[in-house]
Write a protein that holds these residues in place. Structure first.
Motif, PDB file in Angstrom:
ATOM      1  N   ARG A  98      -1.141   6.287 -10.096  1.00 33.29           N
ATOM      2  CA  ARG A  98      -2.025   5.358 -10.818  1.00 33.29           C
ATOM      3  C   ARG A  98      -3.080   6.120 -11.605  1.00 33.29           C
ATOM      4  O   ARG A  98      -3.406   5.761 -12.731  1.00 33.29           O
ATOM      5  CB  ARG A  98      -2.688   4.378  -9.845  1.00 33.29           C
ATOM      6  N   ALA A  99      -3.624   7.183 -11.042  1.00 35.85           N
ATOM      7  CA  ALA A  99      -4.682   7.937 -11.715  1.00 35.85           C
ATOM      8  C   ALA A  99      -4.148   8.778 -12.871  1.00 35.85           C
ATOM      9  O   ALA A  99      -4.775   8.839 -13.932  1.00 35.85           O
ATOM     10  CB  ALA A  99      -5.392   8.839 -10.708  1.00 35.85           C
ATOM     11  N   PHE A 100      -3.004   9.432 -12.668  1.00 36.07           N
ATOM     12  CA  PHE A 100      -2.480  10.354 -13.673  1.00 36.07           C
ATOM     13  C   PHE A 100      -1.398   9.741 -14.554  1.00 36.07           C
ATOM     14  O   PHE A 100      -1.068  10.299 -15.600  1.00 36.07           O
ATOM     15  CB  PHE A 100      -1.926  11.612 -13.002  1.00 36.07           C
ATOM     16  N   GLY A 101      -0.798   8.635 -14.126  1.00 33.70           N
ATOM     17  CA  GLY A 101       0.283   8.029 -14.892  1.00 33.70           C
ATOM     18  C   GLY A 101       1.424   9.011 -15.084  1.00 33.70           C
ATOM     19  O   GLY A 101       1.806   9.738 -14.173  1.00 33.70           O
TER      20      GLY A 101
ATOM     21  N   ASP B 100       1.902  10.555   8.705  1.00 34.50           N
ATOM     22  CA  ASP B 100       2.979  10.509   7.716  1.00 34.50           C
ATOM     23  C   ASP B 100       3.012   9.229   6.892  1.00 34.50           C
ATOM     24  O   ASP B 100       3.369   9.243   5.716  1.00 34.50           O
ATOM     25  CB  ASP B 100       4.341  10.694   8.396  1.00 34.50           C
ATOM     26  N   ALA B 101       2.638   8.101   7.483  1.00 28.94           N
ATOM     27  CA  ALA B 101       2.701   6.824   6.771  1.00 28.94           C
ATOM     28  C   ALA B 101       1.730   6.765   5.597  1.00 28.94           C
ATOM     29  O   ALA B 101       1.877   5.915   4.716  1.00 28.94           O
ATOM     30  CB  ALA B 101       2.416   5.674   7.735  1.00 28.94           C
ATOM     31  N   LEU B 102       0.759   7.668   5.524  1.00 29.16           N
ATOM     32  CA  LEU B 102      -0.197   7.680   4.414  1.00 29.16           C
ATOM     33  C   LEU B 102       0.367   8.346   3.155  1.00 29.16           C
ATOM     34  O   LEU B 102      -0.135   8.118   2.058  1.00 29.16           O
ATOM     35  CB  LEU B 102      -1.487   8.403   4.815  1.00 29.16           C
ATOM     36  N   LEU B 103       1.400   9.174   3.303  1.00 33.22           N
ATOM     37  CA  LEU B 103       1.917   9.929   2.159  1.00 33.22           C
ATOM     38  C   LEU B 103       2.326   9.059   0.971  1.00 33.22           C
ATOM     39  O   LEU B 103       1.915   9.347  -0.161  1.00 33.22           O
ATOM     40  CB  LEU B 103       3.071  10.833   2.587  1.00 33.22           C
ATOM     41  N   PRO B 104       3.106   8.003   1.164  1.00 28.55           N
ATOM     42  CA  PRO B 104       3.474   7.186   0.003  1.00 28.55           C
ATOM     43  C   PRO B 104       2.258   6.581  -0.704  1.00 28.55           C
ATOM     44  O   PRO B 104       2.215   6.513  -1.931  1.00 28.55           O
ATOM     45  CB  PRO B 104       4.372   6.094   0.598  1.00 28.55           C
ATOM     46  N   ALA B 105       1.262   6.152   0.049  1.00 30.39           N
ATOM     47  CA  ALA B 105       0.067   5.552  -0.546  1.00 30.39           C
ATOM     48  C   ALA B 105      -0.740   6.587  -1.329  1.00 30.39           C
ATOM     49  O   ALA B 105      -1.267   6.284  -2.406  1.00 30.39           O
ATOM     50  CB  ALA B 105      -0.795   4.912   0.538  1.00 30.39           C
ATOM     51  N   ILE B 106      -0.817   7.803  -0.817  1.00 28.46           N
ATOM     52  CA  ILE B 106      -1.559   8.853  -1.524  1.00 28.46           C
ATOM     53  C   ILE B 106      -0.808   9.260  -2.788  1.00 28.46           C
ATOM     54  O   ILE B 106      -1.409   9.428  -3.854  1.00 28.46           O
ATOM     55  CB  ILE B 106      -1.832  10.040  -0.584  1.00 28.46           C
ATOM     56  N   ASN B 107       0.509   9.384  -2.706  1.00 27.87           N
ATOM     57  CA  ASN B 107       1.299   9.693  -3.905  1.00 27.87           C
ATOM     58  C   ASN B 107       1.163   8.585  -4.950  1.00 27.87           C
ATOM     59  O   ASN B 107       1.017   8.854  -6.141  1.00 27.87           O
ATOM     60  CB  ASN B 107       2.762   9.916  -3.545  1.00 27.87           C
ATOM     61  N   ALA B 108       1.207   7.326  -4.521  1.00 25.62           N
ATOM     62  CA  ALA B 108       1.064   6.202  -5.451  1.00 25.62           C
ATOM     63  C   ALA B 108      -0.322   6.202  -6.093  1.00 25.62           C
ATOM     64  O   ALA B 108      -0.470   5.873  -7.276  1.00 25.62           O
ATOM     65  CB  ALA B 108       1.325   4.881  -4.731  1.00 25.62           C
ATOM     66  N   ALA B 109      -1.338   6.596  -5.339  1.00 29.03           N
ATOM     67  CA  ALA B 109      -2.694   6.675  -5.886  1.00 29.03           C
ATOM     68  C   ALA B 109      -2.753   7.720  -6.996  1.00 29.03           C
ATOM     69  O   ALA B 109      -3.386   7.507  -8.035  1.00 29.03           O
ATOM     70  CB  ALA B 109      -3.688   7.022  -4.776  1.00 29.03           C
ATOM     71  N   GLY B 110      -2.077   8.845  -6.792  1.00 30.37           N
ATOM     72  CA  GLY B 110      -2.010   9.871  -7.831  1.00 30.37           C
ATOM     73  C   GLY B 110      -1.281   9.374  -9.064  1.00 30.37           C
ATOM     74  O   GLY B 110      -1.690   9.645 -10.196  1.00 30.37           O
TER      75      GLY B 110
ATOM     76  N   ASP C 175     -10.187   2.422   2.943  1.00 28.92           N
ATOM     77  CA  ASP C 175      -8.818   2.424   2.440  1.00 28.92           C
ATOM     78  C   ASP C 175      -8.476   3.804   1.876  1.00 28.92           C
ATOM     79  O   ASP C 175      -8.998   4.197   0.829  1.00 28.92           O
ATOM     80  CB  ASP C 175      -8.695   1.345   1.363  1.00 28.92           C
ATOM     81  N   HIS C 176      -7.606   4.524   2.565  1.00 31.51           N
ATOM     82  CA  HIS C 176      -7.219   5.875   2.134  1.00 31.51           C
ATOM     83  C   HIS C 176      -6.682   5.893   0.704  1.00 31.51           C
ATOM     84  O   HIS C 176      -7.023   6.766  -0.085  1.00 31.51           O
ATOM     85  CB  HIS C 176      -6.160   6.467   3.073  1.00 31.51           C
ATOM     86  N   ALA C 177      -5.812   4.933   0.366  1.00 30.18           N
ATOM     87  CA  ALA C 177      -5.184   4.925  -0.957  1.00 30.18           C
ATOM     88  C   ALA C 177      -6.218   4.708  -2.063  1.00 30.18           C
ATOM     89  O   ALA C 177      -6.181   5.394  -3.086  1.00 30.18           O
ATOM     90  CB  ALA C 177      -4.109   3.842  -1.023  1.00 30.18           C
ATOM     91  N   ARG C 178      -7.116   3.767  -1.880  1.00 32.30           N
ATOM     92  CA  ARG C 178      -8.137   3.514  -2.913  1.00 32.30           C
ATOM     93  C   ARG C 178      -9.063   4.713  -3.050  1.00 32.30           C
ATOM     94  O   ARG C 178      -9.462   5.072  -4.158  1.00 32.30           O
ATOM     95  CB  ARG C 178      -8.911   2.242  -2.593  1.00 32.30           C
ATOM     96  N   GLN C 179      -9.415   5.329  -1.922  1.00 30.65           N
ATOM     97  CA  GLN C 179     -10.254   6.526  -2.004  1.00 30.65           C
ATOM     98  C   GLN C 179      -9.509   7.660  -2.694  1.00 30.65           C
ATOM     99  O   GLN C 179     -10.072   8.361  -3.535  1.00 30.65           O
ATOM    100  CB  GLN C 179     -10.733   6.947  -0.615  1.00 30.65           C
ATOM    101  N   ALA C 180      -8.231   7.845  -2.361  1.00 31.28           N
ATOM    102  CA  ALA C 180      -7.446   8.908  -2.997  1.00 31.28           C
ATOM    103  C   ALA C 180      -7.373   8.698  -4.498  1.00 31.28           C
ATOM    104  O   ALA C 180      -7.524   9.650  -5.277  1.00 31.28           O
ATOM    105  CB  ALA C 180      -6.043   8.963  -2.392  1.00 31.28           C
ATOM    106  N   GLU C 181      -7.165   7.460  -4.917  1.00 30.71           N
ATOM    107  CA  GLU C 181      -7.096   7.187  -6.350  1.00 30.71           C
ATOM    108  C   GLU C 181      -8.391   7.591  -7.049  1.00 30.71           C
ATOM    109  O   GLU C 181      -8.360   8.213  -8.113  1.00 30.71           O
ATOM    110  CB  GLU C 181      -6.800   5.710  -6.601  1.00 30.71           C
ATOM    111  N   GLN C 182      -9.542   7.281  -6.443  1.00 30.06           N
ATOM    112  CA  GLN C 182     -10.814   7.670  -7.061  1.00 30.06           C
ATOM    113  C   GLN C 182     -10.948   9.189  -7.107  1.00 30.06           C
ATOM    114  O   GLN C 182     -11.438   9.741  -8.098  1.00 30.06           O
ATOM    115  CB  GLN C 182     -11.999   7.050  -6.319  1.00 30.06           C
TER     116      GLN C 182
END
Length: 138
Positions: A102-105, A90-100, A52-59
């Motif tokens: 969650r991590a940084f608030g 391109d479809a991964l961008l929103p998930a990666i931004n959302a992961a950031g 999962d790209h988003a979960r990995q990005a968040e970590q």
């Protein structure tokens, strides 16, 4: 602590969602910290997020946040981030931004950011890697 200066010149297209800056200027006389590429490993060395790209990005972003905390800095001191994503589209961008988010608030760092799509990273389990540069107080 002197604030970083973030500039988006009128001659350049505005960054999407104002999440990034075209130029970040660190104050004179400060120190610089270079954060090694962080992958989706927790403190025990376990891969977080599976495929999962988003979960990995968040970590990855959590690891960046925690590395900064270890040197007495916060996300506001980041001047540059490079985000490397395996099989990027391109479809991964929103998930990666959302992961950031969650991590940084509320402390989402507006940095000079580069996102790079890659075929692979250092280990086949990793889908995202983030490295960063921070400007520290003198």
């Amino acid at each position: 602590m002197t604030a970083l200066v973030r500039i988006n010149p009128a001659a350049l297209a505005p960054p999407p969602d104002n999440r990034h800056a075209h130029v970040v200027i660190a104050p004179a006389g400060g120190r610089t910290a270079y954060l090694a590429g962080q992958v989706a490993l927790d403190r025990d060395g376990n891969v977080v997020g599976g495929r999962d790209h988003a979960r990995q990005a968040e970590q990855c972003f959590v690891n960046i946040r925690d590395a900064l905390a270890a040197i007495g800095a916060g996300p506001d001191r980041l001047v540059q981030m490079t985000i490397i994503v395996v099989d990027h589209h391109d479809a991964l961008l929103p998930a990666i931004n959302a992961a950031g988010e969650r991590a940084f608030g509320a402390d989402w760092p507006v940095t000079a950011t580069t996102l790079i799509g890659a075929q692979a990273l250092g280990h086949s389990a990793f889908l995202v890697e983030v490295n960063a540069i921070a400007a520290l107080a003198d």
